[in-house]
Design a protein around this motif. Structure first.
Motif, PDB file in Angstrom:
ATOM      1  N   GLN A  66      54.440  71.882  -2.621  1.00  0.00           N
ATOM      2  CA  GLN A  66      53.224  71.732  -4.009  1.00  0.00           C
ATOM      3  C   GLN A  66      53.219  73.639  -4.027  1.00  0.00           C
ATOM      4  N   LEU A  67      54.154  74.288  -4.303  1.00  0.00           N
ATOM      5  CA  LEU A  67      55.066  75.571  -4.675  1.00  0.00           C
ATOM      6  C   LEU A  67      54.725  75.794  -6.432  1.00  0.00           C
ATOM      7  N   SER A  68      54.797  74.566  -6.839  1.00  0.00           N
ATOM      8  CA  SER A  68      54.795  74.459  -8.669  1.00  0.00           C
ATOM      9  C   SER A  68      53.906  74.342  -8.864  1.00  0.00           C
ATOM     10  N   ASP A  69      52.322  74.300  -8.065  1.00  0.00           N
ATOM     11  CA  ASP A  69      51.002  74.307  -8.929  1.00  0.00           C
ATOM     12  C   ASP A  69      50.660  75.197  -9.603  1.00  0.00           C
ATOM     13  N   ASN A  70      50.647  75.204 -10.689  1.00  0.00           N
ATOM     14  CA  ASN A  70      50.063  76.773 -11.679  1.00  0.00           C
ATOM     15  C   ASN A  70      48.599  76.428 -11.469  1.00  0.00           C
ATOM     16  N   SER A  71      47.960  75.924 -10.810  1.00  0.00           N
ATOM     17  CA  SER A  71      46.361  76.195 -11.404  1.00  0.00           C
ATOM     18  C   SER A  71      45.133  77.189 -11.117  1.00  0.00           C
ATOM     19  N   PHE A  72      46.882  77.769 -10.027  1.00  0.00           N
ATOM     20  CA  PHE A  72      46.088  79.941  -9.843  1.00  0.00           C
ATOM     21  C   PHE A  72      46.682  80.056 -10.872  1.00  0.00           C
ATOM     22  N   LYS A  73      47.514  80.269 -11.186  1.00  0.00           N
ATOM     23  CA  LYS A  73      47.897  81.056 -12.869  1.00  0.00           C
ATOM     24  C   LYS A  73      47.062  82.361 -13.136  1.00  0.00           C
ATOM     25  N   LEU A  74      47.856  83.508 -13.101  1.00  0.00           N
ATOM     26  CA  LEU A  74      47.928  84.876 -13.232  1.00  0.00           C
ATOM     27  C   LEU A  74      48.500  85.228 -14.207  1.00  0.00           C
ATOM     28  N   PHE A  75      50.014  85.491 -14.161  1.00  0.00           N
ATOM     29  CA  PHE A  75      50.464  85.883 -15.435  1.00  0.00           C
ATOM     30  C   PHE A  75      51.980  85.096 -15.558  1.00  0.00           C
ATOM     31  N   ASN A  76      51.928  84.132 -14.269  1.00  0.00           N
ATOM     32  CA  ASN A  76      53.660  83.299 -14.985  1.00  0.00           C
ATOM     33  C   ASN A  76      53.862  82.190 -14.249  1.00  0.00           C
ATOM     34  N   GLU A  77      54.150  81.404 -14.541  1.00  0.00           N
ATOM     35  CA  GLU A  77      54.244  80.376 -14.781  1.00  0.00           C
ATOM     36  C   GLU A  77      55.736  79.565 -13.332  1.00  0.00           C
ATOM     37  N   PHE A  78      55.249  78.917 -12.537  1.00  0.00           N
ATOM     38  CA  PHE A  78      56.584  78.914 -11.454  1.00  0.00           C
ATOM     39  C   PHE A  78      57.227  77.688 -11.492  1.00  0.00           C
ATOM     40  N   ASP A  79      58.377  76.821 -11.313  1.00  0.00           N
ATOM     41  CA  ASP A  79      58.871  76.599 -11.772  1.00  0.00           C
ATOM     42  C   ASP A  79      60.132  75.916 -10.667  1.00  0.00           C
ATOM     43  N   PHE A  80      59.659  75.586  -9.496  1.00  0.00           N
ATOM     44  CA  PHE A  80      60.189  75.992  -8.704  1.00  0.00           C
ATOM     45  C   PHE A  80      61.319  74.152  -7.968  1.00  0.00           C
ATOM     46  N   VAL A  81      62.514  74.787  -7.892  1.00  0.00           N
ATOM     47  CA  VAL A  81      63.327  73.310  -8.655  1.00  0.00           C
ATOM     48  C   VAL A  81      64.105  73.738  -7.004  1.00  0.00           C
ATOM     49  N   PRO A  82      64.482  72.524  -6.355  1.00  0.00           N
ATOM     50  CA  PRO A  82      65.363  72.271  -5.285  1.00  0.00           C
ATOM     51  C   PRO A  82      67.292  72.423  -5.634  1.00  0.00           C
ATOM     52  N   VAL A  83      67.129  73.625  -5.823  1.00  0.00           N
ATOM     53  CA  VAL A  83      69.017  74.042  -5.700  1.00  0.00           C
ATOM     54  C   VAL A  83      70.027  72.986  -4.371  1.00  0.00           C
ATOM     55  N   LYS A  84      71.319  72.268  -5.090  1.00  0.00           N
ATOM     56  CA  LYS A  84      71.871  71.409  -3.885  1.00  0.00           C
ATOM     57  C   LYS A  84      73.553  71.921  -4.229  1.00  0.00           C
ATOM     58  N   THR A  85      73.659  72.367  -2.948  1.00  0.00           N
ATOM     59  CA  THR A  85      75.363  72.011  -3.597  1.00  0.00           C
ATOM     60  C   THR A  85      76.574  72.070  -2.728  1.00  0.00           C
ATOM     61  N   ASN A  86      77.504  71.299  -3.114  1.00  0.00           N
ATOM     62  CA  ASN A  86      78.600  70.661  -3.113  1.00  0.00           C
ATOM     63  C   ASN A  86      77.906  68.834  -2.861  1.00  0.00           C
ATOM     64  N   GLY A  87      76.849  68.605  -3.345  1.00  0.00           N
ATOM     65  CA  GLY A  87      76.808  67.217  -3.253  1.00  0.00           C
ATOM     66  C   GLY A  87      75.234  66.740  -1.762  1.00  0.00           C
TER      67      GLY A  87
END
Length: 385
Positions: A338-359
């Motif tokens: 739930q790290l992309s939940d911006n319910s408590f946004k102060l200054f920044n929005e966060f959009d955490f995306v899984p980074v996958k390498t080599n399939g």
């Protein structure tokens, strides 16, 4: 003297290993920052006298101050958290030794201000073992972490910035000629390679890029023959080197016969007064405009404590502790998803995306893909989008 008092107070916090947002706290957060306390204390004795604090101490100290201000805010709201603070550059106790202490075994989240790539993996491995989030708030590097969906990068990587800049140029200047200035260097070659690859693979209209080589003292006027005096020229700085960027901006501003817009890298965010005499645009994962009510409150409180102006590290410490602390209270054991939940946004929005390498099926790590574009005219911020 106020900084000395803050350091003495911090020494006490680290000695007891914890302070509280409330006295009863079922949820626990560990904060690691490079404060280098052992370089200014011999035991509990302050060793610098009236000398200025070493520059390497200040970022970690400011991060700690921001965390402390956030704890005050959480206290005022009656929130319940236990917060442990550790000096990641302690000479008496390594990070590995700290991670073996009993007080850390039931921690629910780790927040870190890294300043060295080698410091990342021990904490990331611990977070993976405990299946708790490690929020890397400041350092734009994955530290070689693999197969770890609990490691979250807030400060976006160079690849993400290049991708973001490419999309920005496609959106705003899809048919304009773009003068791509680069200097020699392995990092510059990597940036160029990423940019060229994106341009080849884009399903949209490719950018009209002309790549030319330059050095740290090149005058932009030397490229007048490929610029247009009748329209606004779009110039991209394909280097993180600050001297290269500063020279490019200054010589462009002095080239009065040609109107230009310069697109720069995230390193431009830290260069004071950059952009006087011209218009610049650069990417950043942080949006600390310092003009809203909360920012002004932080500035005033910090000034009353330290008699100075807070750096961005103060805001990063405050946002990390308050925003992710509130998310932990809200989501508890489900916080890692739930790290992309911006319910408590102060200054920044966060959009955490899984980074996958080599399939691979398991993400190497999570990365904040939300970056902002700052537009400055004559050194003054005009817009952030």
């Amino acid at each position: 003297m106020r900084l000395k008092k803050i350091l003495l107070s911090l020494l006490g916090f680290i000695a007891c290993n914890s302070f509280w947002a409330q006295q009863t706290a079922p949820l626990k957060i560990a904060v690691f920052a490079p404060v280098y306390l052992d370089t200014v204390f011999n035991g509990s004795n302050y060793t610098l006298g009236n000398n200025n604090l070493p520059r390497n101490i200040l970022p970690g100290l400011d991060f700690y101050n921001g965390v402390q201000l956030a704890i005050d805010s959480l206290n005022a709201e009656g929130q319940s958290l236990t917060v442990l603070f550790y000096d990641s550059k302690s000479n008496t106790q390594s990070v590995k030794q700290i991670l073996e202490t009993e007080s850390l075994q039931d921690v629910s989240m780790i927040i870190a201000a890294f300043n060295n790539r080698n410091d990342i993996k021990p904490l990331a491995d611990f977070a993976l073992k405990k299946q708790i989030p490690l929020i890397s708030m400041t350092y734009p590097n994955d530290g070689g972490v693999k197969a770890n969906p609990y490691f979250a990068l807030v400060n976006s990587t160079l690849t993400t910035h290049v991708e973001g800049i490419f999309k920005y140029l496609q959106k705003n200047y899809p048919t304009e000629p773009i003068l791509y200035l680069k200097r020699s260097g392995a990092l510059e070659d990597m940036i160029e390679g990423l940019f060229q690859d994106l341009n080849k693979k884009t399903p949209a209209l490719p950018l009209k890029i002309r790549i030319v080589s330059a050095n740290d003292s090149t005058n932009i006027a030397s490229f007048n023959e490929v610029m247009d005096s009748t329209k606004t020229n779009i110039i991209f700085c394909g280097s993180l080197n600050e001297n290269f960027g500063i020279n490019l901006v200054k010589t462009t501003a002095a080239n009065k016969s040609y109107k230009s817009i310069l697109i720069g890298m995230p390193t431009w965010d830290a260069i004071k007064d950059l952009g006087k005499g011209t218009e610049i645009i650069y990417s950043t994962p942080y949006n600390y405009t310092r003009t809203d009510k909360l920012a002004q409150s932080i500035i005033q409180i910090y000034r009353s404590k330290v008699s100075g102006r807070p750096s961005d590290m103060v805001f990063k410490g405050f946002e990390a502790m308050y925003h992710f602390g509130k998310l932990l209270i809200k989501h508890r054991n489900n916080i890692a998803t739930q790290l992309s939940d911006n319910s408590f946004k102060l200054f920044n929005e966060f959009d955490f995306v899984p980074v996958k390498t080599n399939g691979e099926s398991i993400p190497a790590y999570l990365e904040n893909k939300r970056i902002y574009f700052v537009k400055k005219t004559d050194g003054v911020i005009k817009s952030i989008q």
